[in-house]
Design an enzyme around this catalytic site. Structure first.
Site, PDB file in Angstrom:
ATOM      1  N   TYR A 168       0.773  -1.175   0.117  1.00 23.28           N
ATOM      2  CA  TYR A 168      -0.063   0.125  -0.176  1.00 23.28           C
ATOM      3  C   TYR A 168       0.986   1.059   0.105  1.00 23.28           C
ATOM      4  CZ  TYR A 168      -2.939   3.816   1.590  1.00 23.28           C
ATOM      5  OH  TYR A 168      -3.710   4.937   1.693  1.00 23.28           O
ATOM      6  N   ARG A 212       1.546   8.755  12.717  1.00 21.04           N
ATOM      7  CA  ARG A 212       1.287   9.955  13.236  1.00 21.04           C
ATOM      8  C   ARG A 212      -0.216  10.368  13.182  1.00 21.04           C
ATOM      9  NH1 ARG A 212       2.869  14.671   9.613  1.00 21.04           N
ATOM     10  NH2 ARG A 212       0.735  14.186   8.793  1.00 21.04           N
ATOM     11  N   ARG A 225     -10.436   5.035   8.542  1.00 19.72           N
ATOM     12  CA  ARG A 225      -9.481   4.718   7.392  1.00 19.72           C
ATOM     13  C   ARG A 225      -8.226   4.077   8.201  1.00 19.72           C
ATOM     14  NH1 ARG A 225      -7.044   8.979   5.439  1.00 19.72           N
ATOM     15  NH2 ARG A 225      -6.700   8.270   3.482  1.00 19.72           N
ATOM     16  N   PHE A 285      15.123  19.950  -1.111  1.00 20.84           N
ATOM     17  CA  PHE A 285      13.564  19.504  -1.754  1.00 20.84           C
ATOM     18  C   PHE A 285      13.660  18.021  -0.981  1.00 20.84           C
ATOM     19  CE2 PHE A 285      10.916  16.866  -4.281  1.00 20.84           C
ATOM     20  CZ  PHE A 285       9.703  17.570  -4.029  1.00 20.84           C
TER      21      PHE A 285
END
Length: 407
Positions: A168, A212, A225, A285
């Site tokens: 997933y 988290r 979920r 980034f």
């Protein structure tokens, strides 16, 4: 007194917070004149929080590609996240989303707040996508197709095993890592990274977010979920939602610690990936979110408050990470510091204590091997000394003035 108290307690955060505020103001002014691009960059600032800043530091061609890549996947994610959409409606949209990005007339109303605005006006994203170079378009289309198919698969399938969990996370984040590596390569700036390393970059971030966001996900309306794998949580409870109840705190924390330990297995791959980057803007980034992830895991580990509310790095520390991350030496130092913070919280009675400490030692070994730890700035072990009160007041007044100017 919350924010003020945090500033007084952590005065070293103040300069970075001021810099972050100025950087945010500057970014808000860097909106292209074309309406469709203006929409995209405005939405980027609304839905990606502080990461919009590091995206906007990329060179223009790559910046546009990453901006659109992010918004396309954010749109796809908004469809997946909206639990009010019936499965028979949601599945075809997820599976065909890669075709909608070529349709300047397509939009689909879902989500809330800024995400709803993004989806209501998605035609602006499609219009901008069509102006990208073909190599960028192909990379974005391929990743969107794979991600949509994977999301559709897990709408109908629960995360039962650890293999399911990894699969997933690959679909919703590992593919993002692979896509970004393709965009970096297409720009001619970076070599093409091994898929395994790109995948780990995504999995580490995604697993941190899943850990988290336990309480937010479990309390989702109209339907919970659930992404924590049954193979892990079933050792500690009959139902995943049991962890939010105080009487299950001890078992909840033990499960949390195993989840964190599982995420730590990706760290060494992430360090290898970042160490190979050459462009400073691309490096920042990639590196800033990774440092924030290890910092978040250090805060979450052995912390029952994760099952009661939100556990996040304080904004001042986030600002420092964004301001101070310039080189791999900074990355190694941050990972070493936060891993030390995490290891100091390990309870020898925890069933996964040995495995956790082994993971931390492997991370710290990789950081030591860099030979750059003597140059590191400290995040986890901040100095207890307090700066001059006058300096603190100066920065507070300056921040108030900035906030006034923004209005």
């Amino acid at each position: 007194m919350g924010k003020l108290g945090s500033l007084l307690k952590h005065p070293a955060d103040l300069p970075a917070l001021v810099k972050l505020k100025f950087a945010s103001l500057y970014a808000e002014k860097q909106v292209p004149p074309e309406p469709h691009w203006a929409f995209c960059y405005t939405m980027l600032q609304k839905v990606s929080r502080s990461f919009a800043l590091v995206i906007q530091q990329l060179e223009p061609e790559l910046r546009n590609a990453v901006c659109i890549f992010y918004l396309v996947l954010r749109g796809l994610d908004t469809v997946e996240d909206d639990t009010s959409i019936p499965a028979d409606v949601k599945l075809p949209i997820l599976e065909s989303f890669h075709r909608h990005i070529y349709d300047v007339n397509w939009h689909f109303s879902c989500g809330t707040n800024h995400y709803k605005m993004l989806m209501d006006h998605f035609q602006h994203v499609a219009s901008s996508f069509l102006e990208l170079g073909r190599r960028y378009q192909e990379a974005i289309e391929d990743i969107t197709k794979g991600m949509g198919a994977g999301m559709a698969k897990f709408i109908c399938k629960e995360v039962e095993t650890i293999d399911d969990y990894d699969e997933y996370c690959h679909y919703v984040a590992g593919l993002v890592g692979l896509g970004l590596s393709r965009l970096f390569y297409a720009s001619g700036t970076e070599e093409f990274a091994p898929d395994s390393l790109s995948n780990s970059m995504g999995l580490f971030l995604q697993k941190t977010n899943i850990i988290r966001d336990y309480l937010e996900d479990i309390n989702e309306v109209p339907k919970s979920r659930m992404f924590w794998p049954r193979e892990i949580w079933n050792k500690y409870a009959l139902k995943l939602e049991d962890f939010k109840y105080e009487e299950n705190s001890s078992e909840a924390v033990r499960c949390l610690n195993e989840m964190v330990t599982n995420a730590l297995f990706h760290v060494e791959d992430c360090l290898k990936y970042m160490s190979a980057l050459r462009d400073p803007a691309i490096f920042r980034f990639c590196a800033i979110p990774q440092i924030m992830a290890i910092g978040t895991l250090a805060l979450c580990y052995n912390n029952v408050e994760l099952f009661r509310g939100v556990v996040r790095m304080r904004r001042g520390l986030v600002a420092r990470v964004m301001d101070e991350t310039r080189s791999m030496a900074d990355v190694y130092g941050a990972f070493f510091d936060f891993s030390c913070m995490l290891s100091s919280k390990v309870d020898k009675g925890d069933p996964n204590a040995t495995k956790t400490l082994d993971r931390v030692e492997a991370i710290q070994k990789a950081c030591r091997a860099s030979g750059s730890l003597d140059k590191r700035r400290s995040y986890a072990n901040e100095s207890k000394t307090r700066q001059n009160v006058v300096l603190i007041i100066f920065f507070i007044i300056l921040m108030i003035m900035i906030a006034y100017w923004v209005k």
